[in-house]
Design a protein around this motif. Sequence first.
Motif: not given
Length: 68
Positions: A16-23
Amino acid sequence: MEDRYAGCYASLEDVAASLTEAAGGLEQVPEHIRGYINYATMARDMELCGDIFTLEAHVQEVHVFCNR
């Protein structure tokens, strides 16, 4: 299947942290509020809603596939 593979992570929280940051989602959140984001709950909701599919291969090894 290859085009939906999002990678291998240590936990659903990391997903979740990675996908949020990537978006680019964190750019809108003030720095002093970022510590209150509950990535574990976000990841659980993403999985329950069908946004992601996960396979746990080993301890701290979660393979993630994005459905959308």
